[in-house]
Design an enzyme around this catalytic site. Sequence first.
Site, PDB file in Angstrom:
ATOM      1  N   THR A  29       0.844  -1.197   0.000  1.00  0.00           N
ATOM      2  CA  THR A  29       0.000   0.000   0.000  1.00  0.00           C
ATOM      3  C   THR A  29       0.882   1.251   0.000  1.00  0.00           C
ATOM      4  OG1 THR A  29      -0.125  -0.142   2.414  1.00  0.00           O
ATOM      5  CG2 THR A  29      -1.920  -1.139   1.158  1.00  0.00           C
ATOM      6  N   TYR A  30       0.239   2.413  -0.052  1.00  0.00           N
ATOM      7  CA  TYR A  30       0.979   3.679  -0.176  1.00  0.00           C
ATOM      8  C   TYR A  30       1.939   3.859   0.993  1.00  0.00           C
ATOM      9  CZ  TYR A  30       1.816   8.530  -1.487  1.00  0.00           C
ATOM     10  OH  TYR A  30       2.396   9.705  -1.891  1.00  0.00           O
TER      11      TYR A  30
END
Length: 450
Positions: free
Chosen positions: A66-67
């Site tokens: 994820t980010y």
Amino acid sequence: KVTALAEALPEEAWRVAGVKQRTRTKSPYPPFITSSLQQEASRKLGFSSGRTMSVAQRLYENGHITYMRTDSTNLAQEAVEGARQAVEGRYGEEFLSKRARSYGGQTSESAQEAHEAIRPAGSDMKTQDELGLAGQEGRLYDLIWKRTIATQMADARLRYTNAYLHVETGAGHTARFRASGKEVLFPGFFRAYVEGSDDPEADLEDREHPLPSLEEGDAPDCRGVEPNGHETKPPSRYTEASLVEMLEEEGIGRPSTYASIIETIQRRGYVEKNGKQLVPTFTAFATNNLLEKQFEQLVDTGFTAEMEGVLDDIARGEREARPYLESFYRGEGGIEKRVEEGLEEIDPKQVSEIAFDKWTPYVVRVGRYGPYVEGPLEATDETATASLPEDLLPGDTTKERLKDILEESNAGDRPLGVHPEHDMPVLLKNGPYGPYVQLGDNEQQGKPKR
């Protein structure tokens, strides 16, 4: 006296005066946010903050995590379920926490992102090998995977033991000693992740320091007593990991800027890396002199954190940007006025001077061509200067070293002999980069051979 006591005690009768035990549990760490990922990647993998973010960027772009710029420790429901399934399948039900763990949302009031924590993308929780990742990307992904999996594992249980031993000294006095031990009763999440360790299995063994079975009244044999002195040590130098931790604690910067801050202070020559340590240079000391003298408020950590808060208010639309910036640059005590005052008042020689009592009578200054030492010559007492070697840092500088550099640099040419073929003197000379050998003097025709 201490040495004599240490030599005599092994011959005396030792007795266990008491044994105390306590059991403690340790819960898993929260999933990674940007700062904790940078810190752990530095400790475990030896990655710089910049490299960590670069590798994480590639993992994100390829859909593996994820980010990676986030202040949030929140995990999506699919991540929690995927991690719990992975724990039960790989480690067994006993290693699974009884309830799904949640870690709140953002770690600070100034958190600027609404993303969840850094974790493997999706719900399958595939390992590094299953994704075919290798090299730096594989190592960083494995770190993120282990941290995420550990969040849904059971607590570790440890037992701490303190044994108190007494021995009569023969002079009517009792010497008292304490022995401490630690056992891992149940490893829990340690089986997958131990903070600061690359190998959880090996670290479990290192964490165990059990004592032999002891009970009050036992009379153990003493094999030897060694007297050891203890001194207060100065604080350790910052590493990238500990500097990121400090920036986060003080509210300086944001997850997206930690790496660039560390990269900038290295690129500008304010610090050099010595192993994992960030060591300040003479340029850093001189720069700090200038900033503290002329821009004291701007380099105060409290002001910096406060400014970050104001910028957050502006970003949220709760404050007007223009009035604040006008005041910051052109207001009373603003940057513009301070720079104008500084151009008239600041003495460059004074602010570039780095002096410590232990260096007296020598001082170091930072000039256009780098740091140099200034002080009296031993033979004439005349003030002279000499450039410092590029690899000499303030922490390694001594009075003796400064004296040697100054004397050698101002000693003049030393003849080493006459070249047998050219019938010219061979001279030992000193230059800005250290000593060198030259054939002939400077008055000969053409450039001398060096």
